[in-house]
Design an enzyme around this catalytic site. Structure first.
Site, short mmCIF file in Angstrom:
data_model
loop_
_atom_site.label_atom_id
_atom_site.label_comp_id
_atom_site.label_asym_id
_atom_site.label_seq_id
_atom_site.Cartn_x
_atom_site.Cartn_y
_atom_site.Cartn_z
N ASN A 106 0.73 -1.26 -0.03
CA ASN A 106 -0.13 0.04 0.05
C ASN A 106 0.88 1.15 0.02
O ASN A 106 1.58 1.58 1.13
CB ASN A 106 -0.92 -0.01 1.33
CG ASN A 106 -1.81 1.26 1.26
OD1 ASN A 106 -1.88 2.16 0.44
ND2 ASN A 106 -2.28 1.50 2.55
N LYS A 140 0.19 4.45 -0.25
CA LYS A 140 -0.46 5.38 0.29
C LYS A 140 -0.04 6.53 -0.61
O LYS A 140 -0.17 6.35 -1.74
CB LYS A 140 0.09 5.60 1.76
CG LYS A 140 -0.07 4.59 2.45
CD LYS A 140 0.03 4.82 4.11
CE LYS A 140 0.15 3.50 4.99
NZ LYS A 140 -0.05 3.54 6.11
N HIS A 160 -9.47 0.86 4.65
CA HIS A 160 -8.34 0.98 5.45
C HIS A 160 -8.79 2.20 6.68
O HIS A 160 -9.29 3.06 6.49
CB HIS A 160 -7.28 1.77 4.30
CG HIS A 160 -6.09 1.84 4.96
ND1 HIS A 160 -5.49 2.73 5.93
CD2 HIS A 160 -4.66 0.98 4.93
CE1 HIS A 160 -4.15 2.38 6.17
NE2 HIS A 160 -3.79 1.52 5.58
N GLU A 175 -7.11 4.43 7.75
CA GLU A 175 -7.09 5.99 7.34
C GLU A 175 -7.95 6.53 6.63
O GLU A 175 -8.31 7.63 7.01
CB GLU A 175 -5.71 6.08 6.50
CG GLU A 175 -4.29 6.08 7.28
CD GLU A 175 -3.26 5.42 6.73
OE1 GLU A 175 -3.26 5.77 5.27
OE2 GLU A 175 -2.04 5.04 7.41
N GLU A 220 -5.68 -5.25 10.39
CA GLU A 220 -4.78 -4.02 10.54
C GLU A 220 -5.10 -3.55 11.76
O GLU A 220 -5.63 -2.42 11.90
CB GLU A 220 -4.82 -3.49 9.38
CG GLU A 220 -4.53 -3.79 8.10
CD GLU A 220 -3.65 -2.95 7.28
OE1 GLU A 220 -2.63 -3.12 6.62
OE2 GLU A 220 -4.37 -1.77 7.16
N GLY A 265 2.01 2.26 10.51
CA GLY A 265 2.84 3.38 10.47
C GLY A 265 3.60 3.72 11.86
O GLY A 265 4.08 4.78 11.95
N SER A 274 3.22 -2.21 10.39
CA SER A 274 4.58 -2.25 10.51
C SER A 274 5.38 -3.52 10.27
O SER A 274 6.01 -3.86 11.00
CB SER A 274 4.97 -1.71 12.07
OG SER A 274 4.32 -0.51 12.25
N GLY A 334 2.66 -1.53 4.20
CA GLY A 334 2.45 0.22 4.05
C GLY A 334 4.07 0.39 3.72
O GLY A 334 4.67 0.52 2.63
N GLY A 335 4.52 1.13 4.80
CA GLY A 335 6.03 1.88 4.65
C GLY A 335 7.07 1.13 3.84
O GLY A 335 7.81 1.67 3.03
C1 PEP Z 1 -1.00 0.02 5.84
O1 PEP Z 1 -0.90 1.17 5.62
O2 PEP Z 1 -1.73 -0.79 5.54
C2 PEP Z 1 0.15 -0.41 6.71
C3 PEP Z 1 -0.05 -1.63 7.15
O3 PEP Z 1 1.29 0.43 6.93
P1 PEP Z 1 2.72 0.21 7.68
O4 PEP Z 1 3.19 -1.23 7.27
O5 PEP Z 1 3.41 1.36 7.30
O6 PEP Z 1 2.26 0.11 9.10
#
Ligand code: PEP
Length: 238
Positions: free
Chosen positions: A10, A12, A96, A98, A161, A167, A199, A220-221
């Site tokens: 993802n 983002k 999600h 967010e 999640e 994040g 994460s 994500g990251g």
């Molecule tokens: C996400 O945005 O779905 C996510 C899991 O982010 P991160 O891996 O950065 O925590």
């Protein structure tokens, strides 16, 4: 149909034409060596065409991070499921945290987005997860059950999640994730892939993916760093 291993990135709201090109180049080179798990990237809308073109014929699928719950009409700024499907979009993230938190998406709206993606022939990735306050109050199961029950869940991927792990660099332990995944597993069709997100890094991916009800990750990251994403993909390969 059997459960499949999937690692989905993802991105983002990150990227530029140049960084997308460079990231895809590295992923295409590296993913040739990692097979066994499916791989996808969910990218910002403006890069969909670039990504579709670059990934055509490759083993890396691609998806969007959002979709309108409406089919068409006067919805300025929105993108319909039919538009995404026309590009060859395979996955769409729905719900999600967010989007739920920053844009006030309700369970009903998430359910409508999930349905719109599915009806257009794409695979929605439904995200569910509790906040830290909800976890501390012992409400994790209640929250994820409510989020899931709002959706007519079929032909989709489910992603657990925990909001407190997204994040933040603070991931759930494999045992914490497994407990929620096992709970969710009893509520979805048998062949559903259930991903963990929050994460995930190369350092913790293998332990997470070794859990019996964790079928891969929503990343994500770490999905913005080709070597990290490829290492996570490798960790999902059984
Ligand atoms: C996400 O945005 O779905 C996510 C899991 O982010 P991160 O891996 O950065 O925590």
């Amino acid at each position: 149909m059997a459960r499949v291993r999937l690692v989905a990135g993802n991105w983002k709201m990150h990227g530029s034409r140049a960084s997308v090109e460079a990231l895809l180049d590295s992923l295409l080179q590296g993913s040739a060596q990692s097979s066994g798990a499916r791989c996808a990237v969910c990218v910002p809308f403006p890069y969909l065409a670039q990504v579709a073109e670059r990934l055509r014929g490759s083993a890396i699928a691609w998806g969007a991070q959002n979709v309108s719950e409406h089919a068409q009409g006067a919805y300025t700024g929105e993108v319909s499921a039919a538009m995404l499907a026309e590009f060859g979009c395979r996955y769409v993230i729905a719900g999600h945290s967010e989007r739920r938190q920053l844009y006030g998406e309700s369970d009903a709206q998430v359910a409508a987005k999930f349905a719109a993606a599915r009806i257009a022939g794409m695979t929605p990735i439904l995200c569910v997860g509790e906040t830290l306050a909800q976890r501390d109050a012992g409400k994790t199961e209640q929250v994820v059950a409510r989020q899931l029950a709002a959706v007519d869940f079929k032909d989709g991927v489910l992603a657990y999640e925990p909001v407190w792990a997204i994040g933040t660099g603070r991931n759930a332990t494999p045992e914490q994730a497994q407990a929620v995944h096992a709970f969710l597993r009893r509520r979805v069709p048998q062949a559903t892939s259930i991903l963990y997100g929050g994460s995930v890094k190369p350092q913790n991916a293998a332990a997470m993916f070794a859990m019996p009800d964790v079928d891969g990750g929503l990343i994500g990251g770490a999905s913005l760093v080709a070597t990290d994403f490829l290492d996570i993909l490798k960790a999902a390969t059984t």
